[in-house]
Scaffold this motif. Structure first.
Motif, PDB file in Angstrom:
ATOM      1  N   TYR A   1       4.258  10.225  -2.139  1.00  0.00           N
ATOM      2  CA  TYR A   1       3.175   9.493  -1.481  1.00  0.00           C
ATOM      3  C   TYR A   1       3.667   8.924  -0.148  1.00  0.00           C
ATOM      4  N   PRO A   2       2.762   8.487   0.757  1.00  0.00           N
ATOM      5  CA  PRO A   2       3.178   7.906   2.037  1.00  0.00           C
ATOM      6  C   PRO A   2       3.896   6.573   1.841  1.00  0.00           C
ATOM      7  N   HIS A   3       4.829   6.292   2.724  1.00  0.00           N
ATOM      8  CA  HIS A   3       5.580   5.037   2.672  1.00  0.00           C
ATOM      9  C   HIS A   3       5.331   4.228   3.944  1.00  0.00           C
TER      10      HIS A   3
ATOM     11  N   ALA B   1       3.025  -4.968   9.526  1.00  0.00           N
ATOM     12  CA  ALA B   1       1.780  -4.532   8.899  1.00  0.00           C
ATOM     13  C   ALA B   1       0.855  -3.855   9.904  1.00  0.00           C
ATOM     14  N   GLU B   2       1.025  -4.173  11.187  1.00  0.00           N
ATOM     15  CA  GLU B   2       0.251  -3.514  12.245  1.00  0.00           C
ATOM     16  C   GLU B   2       1.196  -3.107  13.358  1.00  0.00           C
ATOM     17  N   PHE B   3       1.073  -1.857  13.802  1.00  0.00           N
ATOM     18  CA  PHE B   3       1.918  -1.346  14.880  1.00  0.00           C
ATOM     19  C   PHE B   3       1.052  -0.496  15.795  1.00  0.00           C
ATOM     20  N   ARG B   4       0.905  -0.951  17.043  1.00  0.00           N
ATOM     21  CA  ARG B   4       0.098  -0.259  18.055  1.00  0.00           C
ATOM     22  C   ARG B   4      -1.330   0.000  17.572  1.00  0.00           C
ATOM     23  N   GLY B   5      -1.830  -0.912  16.791  1.00  0.00           N
ATOM     24  CA  GLY B   5      -3.190  -0.789  16.294  1.00  0.00           C
ATOM     25  C   GLY B   5      -3.314  -0.014  14.999  1.00  0.00           C
ATOM     26  N   TRP B   6      -2.212   0.550  14.531  1.00  0.00           N
ATOM     27  CA  TRP B   6      -2.222   1.296  13.265  1.00  0.00           C
ATOM     28  C   TRP B   6      -1.791   0.348  12.151  1.00  0.00           C
ATOM     29  N   THR B   7      -2.627   0.240  11.139  1.00  0.00           N
ATOM     30  CA  THR B   7      -2.378  -0.746  10.090  1.00  0.00           C
ATOM     31  C   THR B   7      -1.970  -0.088   8.776  1.00  0.00           C
ATOM     32  N   VAL B   8      -1.261  -0.847   7.986  1.00  0.00           N
ATOM     33  CA  VAL B   8      -0.880  -0.414   6.642  1.00  0.00           C
ATOM     34  C   VAL B   8      -2.123  -0.463   5.752  1.00  0.00           C
ATOM     35  N   PRO B   9      -2.330   0.518   4.871  1.00  0.00           N
ATOM     36  CA  PRO B   9      -3.475   0.471   3.951  1.00  0.00           C
ATOM     37  C   PRO B   9      -3.529  -0.867   3.211  1.00  0.00           C
TER      38      PRO B   9
ATOM     39  N   VAL C   1      -4.515  -1.867   0.395  1.00  0.00           N
ATOM     40  CA  VAL C   1      -4.142  -1.919  -1.015  1.00  0.00           C
ATOM     41  C   VAL C   1      -2.655  -2.212  -1.189  1.00  0.00           C
ATOM     42  N   LEU C   2      -1.826  -1.761  -0.238  1.00  0.00           N
ATOM     43  CA  LEU C   2      -0.386  -1.975  -0.351  1.00  0.00           C
ATOM     44  C   LEU C   2       0.001  -3.427  -0.078  1.00  0.00           C
ATOM     45  N   LEU C   3      -0.910  -4.164   0.541  1.00  0.00           N
ATOM     46  CA  LEU C   3      -0.661  -5.576   0.832  1.00  0.00           C
ATOM     47  C   LEU C   3      -1.303  -6.491  -0.207  1.00  0.00           C
ATOM     48  N   SER C   4      -1.995  -5.886  -1.179  1.00  0.00           N
ATOM     49  CA  SER C   4      -2.782  -6.674  -2.128  1.00  0.00           C
ATOM     50  C   SER C   4      -1.938  -7.359  -3.190  1.00  0.00           C
ATOM     51  N   GLY C   5      -0.761  -6.801  -3.479  1.00  0.00           N
ATOM     52  CA  GLY C   5       0.055  -7.350  -4.557  1.00  0.00           C
ATOM     53  C   GLY C   5      -0.416  -6.943  -5.938  1.00  0.00           C
ATOM     54  N   HIS C   6      -1.458  -6.108  -6.017  1.00  0.00           N
ATOM     55  CA  HIS C   6      -2.008  -5.658  -7.297  1.00  0.00           C
ATOM     56  C   HIS C   6      -1.300  -4.358  -7.686  1.00  0.00           C
ATOM     57  N   HIS C   7      -0.356  -4.456  -8.610  1.00  0.00           N
ATOM     58  CA  HIS C   7       0.501  -3.311  -8.926  1.00  0.00           C
ATOM     59  C   HIS C   7      -0.281  -2.133  -9.498  1.00  0.00           C
ATOM     60  N   GLY C   8      -1.294  -2.412 -10.293  1.00  0.00           N
ATOM     61  CA  GLY C   8      -2.085  -1.332 -10.870  1.00  0.00           C
ATOM     62  C   GLY C   8      -2.826  -0.541  -9.810  1.00  0.00           C
ATOM     63  N   ARG C   9      -3.441  -1.251  -8.858  1.00  0.00           N
ATOM     64  CA  ARG C   9      -4.167  -0.571  -7.785  1.00  0.00           C
ATOM     65  C   ARG C   9      -3.212   0.187  -6.862  1.00  0.00           C
ATOM     66  N   ILE C  10      -2.060  -0.403  -6.616  1.00  0.00           N
ATOM     67  CA  ILE C  10      -1.068   0.272  -5.771  1.00  0.00           C
ATOM     68  C   ILE C  10      -0.616   1.571  -6.425  1.00  0.00           C
ATOM     69  N   ALA C  11      -0.334   1.517  -7.727  1.00  0.00           N
ATOM     70  CA  ALA C  11       0.103   2.716  -8.447  1.00  0.00           C
ATOM     71  C   ALA C  11      -0.981   3.789  -8.425  1.00  0.00           C
TER      72      ALA C  11
END
Length: 238
Positions: free
Chosen positions: A177-179, A184-192, A194-204
């Motif tokens: 999967y993508p890493h 969290a934001e670089f040149r306007g491109w943001t991390v999804p 869900v990866l910042l949510s802390g919800h392990h089930g949703r992340i998985a």
């Protein structure tokens, strides 16, 4: 684990074996790498290891005598594999690497050159032919290094977090999967999000979905195999 590399160019391995995780693994005694030059076993006064092919044709063929003598000079551990790297071999897979790392104590890897080796070497000395892809290189040292690196990283103690080995591409038939990492934001491109949510089930779940979709798009051959495997797992047993 012991790796024996039969090579006309031992110096090729100097830098890789003295760098990174491979150097650390060797320093810790996790594995041993021995380089053997078949020229040292040539009976020719010029130390020739190749000759013209019977039947004519372009190029030269590596002679059987130096290769047999080089391999036979080595200690033979109980669980030994003699690998010849060649475009005509089985395609190398992660399953090969895991098998060798767990079921073999010694890998002897023959590095071919010119038009290849005398067929009697393949028939009576080699136990497995391996290819790293549908292309041709100038030497067998490069695929030998690929095998060495791939197996060495799977040996216990080489990688700090062993659990990470089972999350790599191909481990369950899918690509990785993508890493993402900071910021969290670089040149306007943001991390999804869900990866910042802390919800392990949703992340998985997100990561699994990404694996499946990435494999479907980039490697349809792997995707079809994975689909077939998943369907077979769901079939009821008679």
């Amino acid at each position: 684990m012991r790796f024996d590399i039969i090579t006309l160019f031992p110096e090729f391995f100097a830098s890789p074996l003295s760098s990174g995780l491979m150097a650390k693994a060797l320093a810790r005694g996790i594995a041993e790498v021995v380089l053997t030059n078949p020229r040292d076993f040539s009976t020719d006064k010029h130390q020739r290891v190749d000759d013209e092919p019977y039947g004519g044709g372009v190029g030269m063929v590596m002679k059987p005598e130096p290769l047999f003598a080089a391999v036979e000079s080595l200690p033979s551990l109980p669980r030994r594999e003699v690998i010849y790297v060649t475009p005509q071999g089985q395609p190398l897979t992660q399953q090969h690497l895991w098998h060798w790392s767990q079921e073999r104590d010694q890998l002897v890897i023959l590095c071919g050159h010119y038009e290849g080796v005398d067929e009697r070497v393949v028939e009576h000395l080699v136990t497995q032919e391996i290819s790293i892809g549908d292309f041709v290189l100038t030497c067998g040292e490069i695929p030998a290094l690929v095998i060495l690196n791939g197996v060495l990283r799977l040996l216990p103690g080489t990688v700090g977090k062993a659990a990470s080995l089972h999350q790599d591409s191909f481990e369950d038939g899918l690509l990785d999967y993508p890493h993402y990492t900071r910021p969290a934001e670089f040149r306007g491109w943001t991390v999804p999000p869900v990866l910042l949510s802390g919800h392990h089930g949703r992340i998985a779940a997100w990561r699994r979905a990404q694996q499946i979709e990435r494999t479907r798009q980039r490697r349809p051959d792997l995707y079809e195999k994975w689909i077939s495997h998943e369907q077979n797992k769901r079939m009821p047993l008679d």
